[in-house]
Enzyme design. Structure first.
Site, PDB file in Angstrom:
ATOM      1  CD  GLU A 173      -5.322  15.071   6.103  1.00 34.94           C
ATOM      2  OE1 GLU A 173      -5.276  15.971   7.311  1.00 34.94           O
ATOM      3  OE2 GLU A 173      -5.275  15.702   5.212  1.00 34.94           O
TER       4      GLU A 173
ATOM      5  N   GLY B 123       3.691  14.320  12.203  1.00 37.69           N
ATOM      6  CA  GLY B 123       4.186  15.829  11.372  1.00 37.69           C
ATOM      7  C   GLY B 123       5.733  16.564  12.053  1.00 37.69           C
TER       8      GLY B 123
ATOM      9  CB  CYS C  62      -7.977  12.102  13.159  1.00 28.29           C
ATOM     10  SG  CYS C  62      -8.969  11.472  12.055  1.00 28.29           S
TER      11      CYS C  62
ATOM     12  N   GLY D 109      -0.685  10.379  10.807  1.00 33.56           N
ATOM     13  CA  GLY D 109       0.097  10.196  11.831  1.00 33.56           C
ATOM     14  C   GLY D 109      -0.379  11.508  13.245  1.00 33.56           C
ATOM     15  CB  SER D 110       1.318  11.207  16.690  1.00 32.97           C
ATOM     16  OG  SER D 110       2.195  10.982  16.150  1.00 32.97           O
TER      17      SER D 110
HETATM   18  P1  NAD Z   1       2.522   7.813  14.482  1.00 32.83           P
HETATM   19  O1  NAD Z   1       2.705   9.250  14.044  1.00 32.83           O
HETATM   20  O2  NAD Z   1       2.740   6.792  15.168  1.00 32.83           O
HETATM   21  O3  NAD Z   1       2.673   7.322  13.440  1.00 32.83           O
HETATM   22  C1  NAD Z   1       2.542   7.330  11.529  1.00 32.83           C
HETATM   23  C2  NAD Z   1       3.073   7.188  10.773  1.00 32.83           C
HETATM   24  O4  NAD Z   1       4.273   7.913  10.668  1.00 32.83           O
HETATM   25  C3  NAD Z   1       4.253   5.146  10.947  1.00 32.83           C
HETATM   26  O5  NAD Z   1       3.727   4.698   9.184  1.00 32.83           O
HETATM   27  C4  NAD Z   1       4.812   5.669  11.050  1.00 32.83           C
HETATM   28  O6  NAD Z   1       6.139   4.590  11.139  1.00 32.83           O
HETATM   29  C5  NAD Z   1       5.730   7.365  10.871  1.00 32.83           C
HETATM   30  N1  NAD Z   1       6.528   7.470  11.228  1.00 32.83           N
HETATM   31  C6  NAD Z   1       6.825   8.521  12.042  1.00 32.83           C
HETATM   32  N2  NAD Z   1       8.186   8.228  12.737  1.00 32.83           N
HETATM   33  C7  NAD Z   1       8.367   8.949  11.888  1.00 32.83           C
HETATM   34  C8  NAD Z   1       9.258  10.120  11.101  1.00 32.83           C
HETATM   35  N3  NAD Z   1       9.971  10.361  11.862  1.00 32.83           N
HETATM   36  N4  NAD Z   1       9.959   9.859   9.852  1.00 32.83           N
HETATM   37  C9  NAD Z   1       8.608   9.207   8.663  1.00 32.83           C
HETATM   38  N5  NAD Z   1       7.979   8.178   9.310  1.00 32.83           N
HETATM   39  C10 NAD Z   1       7.425   8.336  10.611  1.00 32.83           C
HETATM   40  O7  NAD Z   1       0.718   7.464  14.719  1.00 32.83           O
HETATM   41  P2  NAD Z   1      -0.497   5.932  14.967  1.00 32.83           P
HETATM   42  O8  NAD Z   1       0.333   5.982  16.086  1.00 32.83           O
HETATM   43  O9  NAD Z   1      -0.183   5.597  13.787  1.00 32.83           O
HETATM   44  O10 NAD Z   1      -1.436   6.755  14.568  1.00 32.83           O
HETATM   45  C11 NAD Z   1      -2.268   8.235  15.001  1.00 32.83           C
HETATM   46  C12 NAD Z   1      -2.111   9.242  15.125  1.00 32.83           C
HETATM   47  O11 NAD Z   1      -2.762   9.311  13.598  1.00 32.83           O
HETATM   48  C13 NAD Z   1      -3.115  10.019  15.561  1.00 32.83           C
HETATM   49  O12 NAD Z   1      -2.338  11.569  17.177  1.00 32.83           O
HETATM   50  C14 NAD Z   1      -4.002  10.322  15.220  1.00 32.83           C
HETATM   51  O13 NAD Z   1      -5.001  11.989  15.586  1.00 32.83           O
HETATM   52  C15 NAD Z   1      -3.134  10.593  13.431  1.00 32.83           C
HETATM   53  N6  NAD Z   1      -4.521  10.723  12.664  1.00 32.83           N
HETATM   54  C16 NAD Z   1      -4.817  11.585  11.455  1.00 32.83           C
HETATM   55  C17 NAD Z   1      -5.002  11.863  10.991  1.00 32.83           C
HETATM   56  C18 NAD Z   1      -6.011  13.325  10.050  1.00 32.83           C
HETATM   57  O14 NAD Z   1      -6.429  12.785   8.666  1.00 32.83           O
HETATM   58  N7  NAD Z   1      -5.247  14.413  10.587  1.00 32.83           N
HETATM   59  C19 NAD Z   1      -5.716  10.649  10.269  1.00 32.83           C
HETATM   60  C20 NAD Z   1      -5.799   9.246  11.317  1.00 32.83           C
HETATM   61  C21 NAD Z   1      -4.915   9.327  11.977  1.00 32.83           C
END
Ligand code: NAD
Length: 513
Positions: A265, A248, A299, A243-244
């Protein structure tokens, strides 16, 4: 048309309201409050899903802990056989699952199918891997001793995934973890819970058919608070989170404070360097697909084009021309190139980025905007935009998860372009378009790209499952999928066996009694 196609897909996937929230396999719990899965394609509510309660989470963890005792002693090739059966189900259900991915997330149907194909590919990889979880043997310095290392499973692997690859990222993690002997708890994105339910149902059927216990594949649902139940839980030795970067950093702190392992990731800020020795046609295809594919919500999406000044106008004009041909609309209609953003918050971020780049001195060369009218009722469809910008702009330094492409010039040698490419906090994917061997090798050298992925004459977007996937710096440093990424799901043990009647100590130390 959409409604009929989706209704058929839901039926093929055997999705019913009673399977909506938390699951240890065949058993479902739905005691929590509900939230909705809304399609960005037409704004329709597809389903209600229940959020996992702390009590349900507790049951899930206890069931998973119990299941681990059975699963870890099953020989790895037999675990691989279960993954092979899971893969057969994915092949059978590729079309409905691909359709649901497309409808719930908004990517094109082709990309939805592509995502399920990635699941199929990683399963194939995992089945082979189940016979290759190798450790090394070493020569002991002591006579009559044998030394080797072996890999054992960790226990429970917690998987937190993002909305943009709602099913593939789970499979990259879970099928490797399964063959390694781990049991998994998955929390999909709260924006795409239904594809999670669909995958869990497929997996549960296969485990049940093999008379395996509940708890090898578990599903929890909800927002970050449900994710935090896992990140703070000492019984979950590894958290794999996608995720973001903001997320992370929070996950890394929570898991780090209990000295757990995390595989991160996170966001990218990916650039293509376009050199004077380019192939223009390949560059245009790579850059445009990279920037607008999945509506810029990968991503690995291309965010920046770093173009040599001598060919800048030629490349710019070719790309602007290509943008003029893009068709934006329902992603289930295969004539369209660009579908919607995930929700209206994402639309606001996109609008904000276009405003900011102008405020910082950038120039819009392909106008953006939100589409309205028939077919665009969800309010999530936007026009892919291009701006000329400087690398040091605050907005360019950030990942905007939308189809906004920044163009910038470099002069002189390729080193100057590499410096710009590396001059961001993220380090996921990078590419160079060149037929000049020296430039290509320089880009790949120790003084070249600082990203986890570096491509020559391919765009930044997309990757094959055979290689390890992930990135450096604020992208989090994790590696998933192919190569030896499996090692993170296991604990390494070094074993030394003495088959003599003496007890010589290491380093020749004498200790006579
Ligand atoms: P997001 O960070 O908003 O959410 C991702 C996940 O994390 C969700 O399931 C969310 O509920 C969970 N989450 C958020 N905060 C948390 C916390 N404090 N504790 C535990 N879980 C938590 O991201 P998004 O908007 O769903 O996805 C987009 C982002 O993901 C972009 O930044 C993209 O680049 C990244 N991404 C990276 C990869 C990679 O492999 N590097 C792959 C896909 C997406």
């Amino acid at each position: 048309l959409t409604n009929v196609a989706i209704a058929e897909a839901l039926k093929a996937l055997e999705l019913e309201p009673q399977n909506s929230g938390t699951s240890t396999g065949s058993k479902w719990m739905h005691g929590g409050s509900t939230f909705e899965s809304v399609s960005p394609v037409d704004g329709a509510t597809i389903a209600s899903v229940t959020q996992t309660t702390p009590e349900e989470y507790e049951q899930v963890v206890q069931t998973a802990q119990e299941a681990f005792k059975t699963w870890r002693v099953m020989p790895a090739p037999q675990r691989g056989e279960v993954v092979r059966q899971f893969n057969a189900e994915l092949r059978r259900l590729k079309e409905p699952l691909g359709k649901l991915v497309s409808y719930e997330m908004g990517k094109s149907y082709q990309e939805g199918l592509g995502e399920v194909q990635e699941m199929i590919d990683i399963c194939d990889f995992a089945v082979g891997l189940s016979r290759q979880l190798h450790g090394l043997t070493m020569h002991s310095e002591r006579p009559g001793h044998r030394m080797y290392e072996q890999y054992h499973p960790l226990g429970i692997v917690g998987i937190i995934s993002a909305f943009n690859f709602p099913v593939a990222v789970w499979s990259w993690n879970t099928v490797l973890a399964w063959v390694c002997g781990d049991v998994c708890i998955w929390k999909p994105s709260e924006k795409t819970p239904l594809t999670g339910v669909a995958c869990q149902k497929i997996a549960a059927r296969v485990f049940a058919k093999n008379n395996l216990p509940e708890g090898i594949s578990c599903l929890i649902n909800g927002d970050y608070k449900v994710g935090e139940l896992m990140t703070q839980d000492e019984r979950v030795p590894l958290i794999s989170a996608t995720g973001s970067t903001r997320m992370g950093k929070q996950v890394a702190q929570a898991v780090g404070s209990r000295l757990g392992k995390s595989l991160l990731e996170l966001g990218g800020n990916n650039a293509i360097i376009v050199t004077p020795d380019l192939d223009l046609k390949m560059t245009v295809i790579g850059a445009v697909f990279g920037a607008v594919g999945t509506a810029g919500q990968r991503c690995t999406s291309t965010r920046r084009l770093i173009i040599h000044e001598s060919i800048y106008d030629k490349v710019k004009n070719a790309i602007v021309d290509a943008y003029g041909q893009l068709r934006i609309g329902n992603p289930l209609d295969e004539n369209n190139h660009v579908g919607p953003l995930i929700d209206t918050d994402a639309v606001k971020n996109y609008q904000n980025a276009l405003k900011k780049v102008v405020e910082e001195g950038g120039k819009i060369i392909v106008e953006g905007g939100v589409l309205e009218g028939e077919g665009y009722e969800s309010g999530c469809y936007v026009k892919p935009a291009i701006a000329e910008a400087q690398n040091n702009f605050e907005i360019v330094q950030h990942e905007t998860f939308a189809p906004v492409l920044y163009l910038m010039k470099y002069s002189g040698s390729v080193e100057n372009a590499i410096e710009l490419q590396n001059g961001v906090r993220q380090g996921l994917s990078s590419a160079i378009m060149t037929n000049n061997l020296r430039e290509a090798e320089r880009f790949l050298s120790v003084a070249g790209s600082d990203c986890g992925i570096a491509n020559v004459n391919i765009g930044t977007s997309g990757a094959e499952i055979g290689g390890a996937f992930g990135g450096e710096k604020e992208t989090g440093g994790g590696r998933e999928s192919g190569s030896d990424a499996w090692k993170v799901y296991m604990r390494r043990q070094t074993n030394t066996i003495n088959y003599t009647t003496e007890l010589p100590l290491a380093q020749g130390i004498k200790f006579d009694l």
